[in-house]
Motif scaffolding. Structure first.
Motif, PDB file in Angstrom:
ATOM      1  N   GLN A 180      47.463 -10.285 -38.039  1.00 20.42           N
ATOM      2  CA  GLN A 180      47.531 -11.708 -37.720  1.00 20.42           C
ATOM      3  C   GLN A 180      48.994 -12.107 -37.617  1.00 20.42           C
ATOM      4  OE1 GLN A 180      44.870 -14.420 -39.809  1.00 20.42           O
ATOM      5  NE2 GLN A 180      46.530 -15.859 -40.095  1.00 20.42           N
ATOM      6  N   TYR A 223      42.330  -7.329 -32.757  1.00 18.17           N
ATOM      7  CA  TYR A 223      41.245  -6.490 -33.233  1.00 18.17           C
ATOM      8  C   TYR A 223      41.122  -5.262 -32.341  1.00 18.17           C
ATOM      9  CZ  TYR A 223      39.683 -10.465 -36.012  1.00 18.17           C
ATOM     10  OH  TYR A 223      39.621 -11.495 -36.926  1.00 18.17           O
ATOM     11  N   PHE A 244      41.224  -6.527 -28.608  1.00 14.92           N
ATOM     12  CA  PHE A 244      40.989  -7.957 -28.408  1.00 14.92           C
ATOM     13  C   PHE A 244      42.059  -8.775 -29.107  1.00 14.92           C
ATOM     14  CE2 PHE A 244      36.755  -7.911 -26.627  1.00 14.92           C
ATOM     15  CZ  PHE A 244      36.158  -6.776 -27.148  1.00 14.92           C
ATOM     16  N   GLN A 274      45.277 -13.327 -33.730  1.00 16.37           N
ATOM     17  CA  GLN A 274      44.834 -12.111 -34.390  1.00 16.37           C
ATOM     18  C   GLN A 274      44.537 -11.048 -33.337  1.00 16.37           C
ATOM     19  OE1 GLN A 274      41.466 -13.101 -36.893  1.00 16.37           O
ATOM     20  NE2 GLN A 274      42.556 -14.768 -37.903  1.00 16.37           N
ATOM     21  N   PHE A 303      38.142 -15.560 -28.706  1.00 17.14           N
ATOM     22  CA  PHE A 303      38.521 -14.194 -28.358  1.00 17.14           C
ATOM     23  C   PHE A 303      38.829 -14.068 -26.874  1.00 17.14           C
ATOM     24  CE2 PHE A 303      37.785 -11.390 -31.993  1.00 17.14           C
ATOM     25  CZ  PHE A 303      37.161 -12.253 -32.870  1.00 17.14           C
ATOM     26  N   GLY A 304      39.820 -13.239 -26.556  1.00 20.10           N
ATOM     27  CA  GLY A 304      40.015 -12.816 -25.187  1.00 20.10           C
ATOM     28  C   GLY A 304      38.935 -11.819 -24.817  1.00 20.10           C
ATOM     29  N   PHE A 361      39.665  -5.814 -37.617  1.00 13.66           N
ATOM     30  CA  PHE A 361      40.909  -6.584 -37.683  1.00 13.66           C
ATOM     31  C   PHE A 361      42.111  -5.647 -37.783  1.00 13.66           C
ATOM     32  CE2 PHE A 361      43.475 -10.212 -38.798  1.00 13.66           C
ATOM     33  CZ  PHE A 361      44.372  -9.764 -39.764  1.00 13.66           C
ATOM     34  N   HIS A 412      32.147  -1.696 -34.051  1.00 15.10           N
ATOM     35  CA  HIS A 412      32.330  -3.132 -34.150  1.00 15.10           C
ATOM     36  C   HIS A 412      33.827  -3.441 -34.213  1.00 15.10           C
ATOM     37  CE1 HIS A 412      32.126  -1.589 -38.303  1.00 15.10           C
ATOM     38  NE2 HIS A 412      33.045  -2.513 -38.550  1.00 15.10           N
ATOM     39  N   PRO A 413      34.215  -4.670 -33.849  1.00 13.42           N
ATOM     40  CA  PRO A 413      35.638  -5.020 -33.903  1.00 13.42           C
ATOM     41  C   PRO A 413      36.179  -4.932 -35.325  1.00 13.42           C
ATOM     42  CG  PRO A 413      34.412  -6.607 -32.594  1.00 13.42           C
ATOM     43  CD  PRO A 413      33.397  -5.755 -33.297  1.00 13.42           C
ATOM     44  N   GLN A 436      38.213  -2.269 -31.235  1.00 12.84           N
ATOM     45  CA  GLN A 436      36.813  -1.862 -31.276  1.00 12.84           C
ATOM     46  C   GLN A 436      36.693  -0.473 -30.655  1.00 12.84           C
ATOM     47  OE1 GLN A 436      34.092  -4.301 -28.990  1.00 12.84           O
ATOM     48  NE2 GLN A 436      32.347  -3.710 -30.251  1.00 12.84           N
TER      49      GLN A 436
END
Lengths: 115, 110
Positions: B48, B35, B88, B33, B100-101, B45, B42-43, B37
């Motif tokens: 996917q 994301y 991310f 996935q 998460f990365g 989406f 906030h992150p 930010q």
């Protein structure tokens, strides 16, 4: 954002004091998560829950505990706050999308400073 | 445990230039996935990817999932100031929670 709230949004506390952060959702999702975000570390999972009273540890769970007595609320407690726990804390839910996909839907975050 | 590495950590581009961030997993993923930010936010989406070799597009954003399902990339064509933020990737493997990365922070100079 609609569906998930966090409280408080900002908190300053002293080292050694207990702190509880609250995450509240209105959409009856089963999975809830607590992350912390620090510069250079991205998002790291603290604890998560897969149902009422069902919780498990994440990558950085030391110094944290959680509780989930109702579907809609997921509490994160720092039993004795330390300066290393100064961070931004995000709550998230796992929300279904069309086609059987899932997203992590994040709350607005809580900025915690431990002095 | 599973690790997700993301590079670069920072990227500064002139408006109109392209941007790419890369994500590599230590394990084979069932899905990945992405994301975004925004600063102070906030992150959120974005998308996917599930299938080996999958490519998806969202306007100027192109997402790819590697053939071995261990790497992914996000490419933005002709960046705009609205693209500013941290991107991310997050990988899912087996029954473990999403990992998460560390993210790539994109700055766009107008």
């Amino acid at each position: 954002d609609a569906g998930i709230t966090q409280s408080p949004r900002h908190k300053v506390t002293e080292t050694g004091t207990p702190v509880t952060l609250r995450c509240h959702q209105t959409e009856n999702h089963r999975y809830m998560y607590w992350y912390r975000q620090d510069p250079g570390h991205g998002l790291r999972l603290i604890h998560y829950s897969y149902g009422v009273k069902d919780t498990d540890k994440g990558e950085v769970s030391d110094g944290y505990s959680v509780s989930r007595s109702k579907t809609e609320d997921f509490l994160l407690t720092l039993e004795s706050a330390t300066s290393s726990q100064t961070s931004v804390y995000f709550c998230a839910i796992s929300r279904g999308l069309a086609g059987g996909l899932y997203e992590q839907y994040f709350g607005p975050g809580t900025r915690l400073t431990v002095t | 445990g599973q690790q997700v590495m993301q590079i670069p950590q920072y990227q500064h581009v002139q408006e109109g230039e392209d941007f790419t961030t890369y994500c590599n997993s230590s394990t084979t993923l069932s899905n990945i996935q992405w994301y975004k930010q925004r600063p102070g936010g906030h992150p959120v989406f974005l998308i996917q990817l599930v299938k080996s070799g999958e490519v998806k597009k969202q306007k100027r954003l192109t997402f790819q999932f590697g053939e071995a399902k261990k790497n992914s990339s996000l490419h933005i064509t002709a960046t705009q100031t609205t693209d500013v933020g941290t991107y991310f990737c997050a990988g899912l493997s087996g029954n473990t929670p999403l990992v998460f990365g560390k993210g790539t922070r994109l700055s766009v100079i107008a």
